[in-house]
Design a protein around this motif. Structure first.
Motif, mmCIF file in Angstrom:
data_model
loop_
_atom_site.group_PDB
_atom_site.id
_atom_site.type_symbol
_atom_site.label_atom_id
_atom_site.label_comp_id
_atom_site.label_asym_id
_atom_site.label_seq_id
_atom_site.Cartn_x
_atom_site.Cartn_y
_atom_site.Cartn_z
ATOM 1 N N ASN A 178 17.801 -2.118 -12.115
ATOM 2 C CA ASN A 178 18.153 -0.697 -12.070
ATOM 3 C C ASN A 178 17.400 0.065 -10.978
ATOM 4 N N PHE A 179 16.702 -0.669 -10.114
ATOM 5 C CA PHE A 179 15.903 -0.047 -9.062
ATOM 6 C C PHE A 179 16.291 -0.616 -7.706
ATOM 7 N N ALA A 180 16.199 0.225 -6.697
ATOM 8 C CA ALA A 180 16.433 -0.212 -5.310
ATOM 9 C C ALA A 180 15.121 -0.075 -4.554
ATOM 10 N N GLU A 181 14.722 -1.148 -3.886
ATOM 11 C CA GLU A 181 13.459 -1.114 -3.147
ATOM 12 C C GLU A 181 13.598 -0.222 -1.914
ATOM 13 N N GLN A 182 12.551 0.522 -1.643
ATOM 14 C CA GLN A 182 12.477 1.421 -0.492
ATOM 15 C C GLN A 182 11.470 0.863 0.510
ATOM 16 N N ALA A 183 11.358 1.523 1.636
ATOM 17 C CA ALA A 183 10.365 1.114 2.636
ATOM 18 C C ALA A 183 8.970 1.271 2.039
ATOM 19 N N ALA A 184 8.110 0.326 2.347
ATOM 20 C CA ALA A 184 6.729 0.375 1.846
ATOM 21 C C ALA A 184 5.996 1.564 2.443
ATOM 22 N N ASP A 185 5.086 2.115 1.672
ATOM 23 C CA ASP A 185 4.248 3.228 2.121
ATOM 24 C C ASP A 185 2.975 2.642 2.708
ATOM 25 N N GLU A 186 2.957 2.426 4.011
ATOM 26 C CA GLU A 186 1.834 1.772 4.685
ATOM 27 C C GLU A 186 0.558 2.607 4.644
ATOM 28 N N ALA A 187 0.671 3.904 4.354
ATOM 29 C CA ALA A 187 -0.512 4.762 4.272
ATOM 30 C C ALA A 187 -1.248 4.591 2.941
#
Length: 170
Positions: free
Chosen positions: A125-134
């Motif tokens: 039920n989730f879609a992966e997003q871009a990683a938060d490199e900060a």
């Protein structure tokens, strides 16, 4: 009385799911946590046991987010207030607060004090997003649910390896 019984039934069900996940049975599931306004996800296999927050023994000369030591059935756990560790308001000690025993699987008696559990979540039920490199490595992965809410995924192994997390002294 019915509310108490329902909570007990839910905790029994959740403990069974945690046990199954730890042994590799059944489908993958995540446990949802609410920290302030943020949603966090943790693999059930990494989640460990969930207990109602017990009385904690204070420890002097520690960082403000280190809550103390908890005795859970004769075993001592180092308790970190996860909300305070993230820089949010400390977890209120109320009926919603829970202790998530996260370190046992990784050879550490570490526990996270969390303000609210949101129950089981299905990864599909989730879609992966871009990683938060900060963000530190243990919380970089981000997901969006079907309602558009952003969630972070907690990597327990990386959190326990983080020198800042492990250094509780002032």
């Amino acid at each position: 009385m019915a509310r108490k019984s329902s909570l007990r039934d839910f905790q029994t069900y959740l403990a069974g799911r945690l046990s199954d996940a730890a042994q590799g049975h059944g489908g993958a599931s995540w446990l949802g946590l609410e920290i302030g306004d943020d949603g966090w996800l943790i693999d059930l296999a990494d989640g460990g046991e969930i207990v109602q927050a017990p009385q904690l023994a204070g420890v002097p000369l520690v960082r403000p987010w280190f809550s103390g030591i908890a005795n859970v059935r004769g075993n001592l756990y180092a308790v970190t207030d996860f909300a305070a560790f993230l820089g949010a308001r400390p977890t209120p000690r109320n009926a919603n607060a829970r202790l998530l025993l996260v370190g046992v699987r990784h050879g550490s008696n570490a526990a996270l004090l969390v303000p609210r559990m949101l129950g089981l979540k299905k990864p599909e039920n989730f879609a992966e997003q871009a990683a938060d490199e900060a963000f530190p490595a243990w919380g970089r992965r981000r997901f969006v649910d079907e309602e558009g809410r952003l969630w972070r995924k907690l990597s327990v192994r990386e959190l326990l390896a983080d020198p800042d997390f492990m250094n509780i002294g002032l």
